[in-house]
Design an enzyme around this catalytic site. Sequence first.
Site, short mmCIF file in Angstrom:
data_model
loop_
_atom_site.label_atom_id
_atom_site.label_comp_id
_atom_site.label_asym_id
_atom_site.label_seq_id
_atom_site.Cartn_x
_atom_site.Cartn_y
_atom_site.Cartn_z
N ASP A 99 141.49 15.47 -1.18
CA ASP A 99 142.93 15.22 -1.19
C ASP A 99 143.55 16.22 -0.21
O ASP A 99 143.48 17.43 -0.42
CB ASP A 99 143.45 15.44 -2.62
CG ASP A 99 144.97 15.34 -2.75
OD1 ASP A 99 145.66 15.19 -1.71
OD2 ASP A 99 145.46 15.43 -3.89
N LYS A 118 154.58 15.00 2.21
CA LYS A 118 154.57 16.44 2.40
C LYS A 118 154.68 16.80 3.88
O LYS A 118 155.40 17.70 4.25
CB LYS A 118 153.29 17.06 1.82
CG LYS A 118 152.92 16.58 0.42
CD LYS A 118 153.81 17.18 -0.66
CE LYS A 118 153.77 16.41 -1.96
NZ LYS A 118 152.56 16.53 -2.77
N TRP A 132 146.66 19.17 -9.34
CA TRP A 132 146.34 17.88 -8.73
C TRP A 132 144.86 17.56 -8.85
O TRP A 132 144.48 16.41 -9.10
CB TRP A 132 146.80 17.84 -7.28
CG TRP A 132 148.29 17.94 -7.15
CD1 TRP A 132 148.99 18.91 -6.48
CD2 TRP A 132 149.28 17.06 -7.72
NE1 TRP A 132 150.33 18.69 -6.61
CE2 TRP A 132 150.55 17.57 -7.36
CE3 TRP A 132 149.21 15.91 -8.50
CZ2 TRP A 132 151.74 16.95 -7.74
CZ3 TRP A 132 150.40 15.29 -8.89
CH2 TRP A 132 151.64 15.82 -8.51
C1 LIG Z 1 152.14 15.94 -4.10
C2 LIG Z 1 150.69 15.90 -4.30
C3 LIG Z 1 150.06 14.88 -5.02
C4 LIG Z 1 150.84 13.77 -5.72
O1 LIG Z 1 151.37 12.90 -4.82
P1 LIG Z 1 152.11 11.55 -5.31
O2 LIG Z 1 152.25 10.83 -4.00
O3 LIG Z 1 153.41 11.96 -5.90
O4 LIG Z 1 151.24 10.86 -6.26
C5 LIG Z 1 148.69 14.88 -5.11
N1 LIG Z 1 147.96 15.84 -4.53
C6 LIG Z 1 148.52 16.85 -3.84
C7 LIG Z 1 147.66 17.88 -3.21
C8 LIG Z 1 149.90 16.91 -3.71
O5 LIG Z 1 150.45 17.92 -3.02
#
Ligand SMILES: *Cc1c(COP(=O)(O)O)cnc(C)c1O
Length: 360
Positions: A172, A196, A102
């Site tokens: 993030d 998540k 990511w």
């Molecule tokens: C799942 C995830 C993403 C991607 O998320 P989307 O909403 O599918 O774009 C980005 N960063 C992290 C840390 C993730 O766990």
Amino acid sequence: MARVYTFSAGPSMLPEEVLKIAAGEMLDYHGCGQSVMEMSHRSKVFDEIIKTAETLLRELMNIPDNYKVLFLQGGASAQFSAIPLNFMNGSGKADYIITGQWAKKAYQEAQKYGSVRAVASSADKTFSYIPKTTREDFDPEADYVYICMNNTIYGTVYHELPDTGDIPLIADISSCFLSEPLDVSRFAMLYGGAQKNVAPAGLVIAIIREDMLGKARDITPTMMNYQIMAENNSLYNTPPCYTIYICKLVLDWIKSIGGLSAMRERNVRKAELLYNYLDSSKLFRGTVVPEDRSLMNVPFVTDSDDLNAKFVKEAEKEGFVNLKGHRTVGGMRASIYNAMPYEGVEKLVAFMKKFEEENL
Ligand SMILES: *Cc1c(COP(=O)(O)O)cnc(C)c1O
């Protein structure tokens, strides 16, 4: 069918209490004669839902007044472009730390917009650790430093934040959102996809310090312009209303169990149970260095691909689903987000012990 324990990395489990409330309110939300799915996003009823969600989030995360809270769409992945478009506008430089897929995707996307540097990376050891940095590693001219706080695929987390001095830090937090207390004031921006730990898919929450806003490039799509979203209280266009409603219910649930300190205690207790077993097992082992282990995502392996596959298959039959590791790393991964009860991890560990006895 009985409900299974889902160890999916996302979308993932939601608290059963929340699902039951949502089910009860499905046809008639609080006596207004309609579902939250059916009402106008400009209605008084929905206005209260989104405002309450923001108030609860501010309270739980102790968000200072000089931060905006935005409810956005496009997934965490859309922010990979929105972040450089909104913030990479001083020197046009930014520093990224590559701790997994990511972070790497965010880094690659940012390269379209300016001069982007990978300051450190743990790719040399399949991202099984968090690379150490010091303040001197960062470019004092960088418009921001970017990290991925919890690395969903590899199972690492920053237990200590990098020291970036005066350079704005952006993180993030998709896979560790609301899992434990976090000092928001250390960041210029925090954001995460909700699927998540916070709500169903379709929602991204961004927490942005006000002085960061108003610097977006002219070419920034309106829908990606944080300043415009902030001026419109996240209602520039139709927001993901139902997802925001479930988010509010999840926040109520976290508050009811005692907030983020209580959440952390629960998460530590669950993770320790699994890690302690992995450390004592002769068949399974965790793949991450102990000091950087995530509370949320726990990858593990046996020494045989065949046994890994057999384990995933047999676990599924017993009602432990989505334990297969990410396609880029193989093995297994148990995502044990906030909504996973202690009992779920306890039963998984009992099953792993049995599997170990039968297959060693
Ligand atoms: C799942 C995830 C993403 C991607 O998320 P989307 O909403 O599918 O774009 C980005 N960063 C992290 C840390 C993730 O766990």
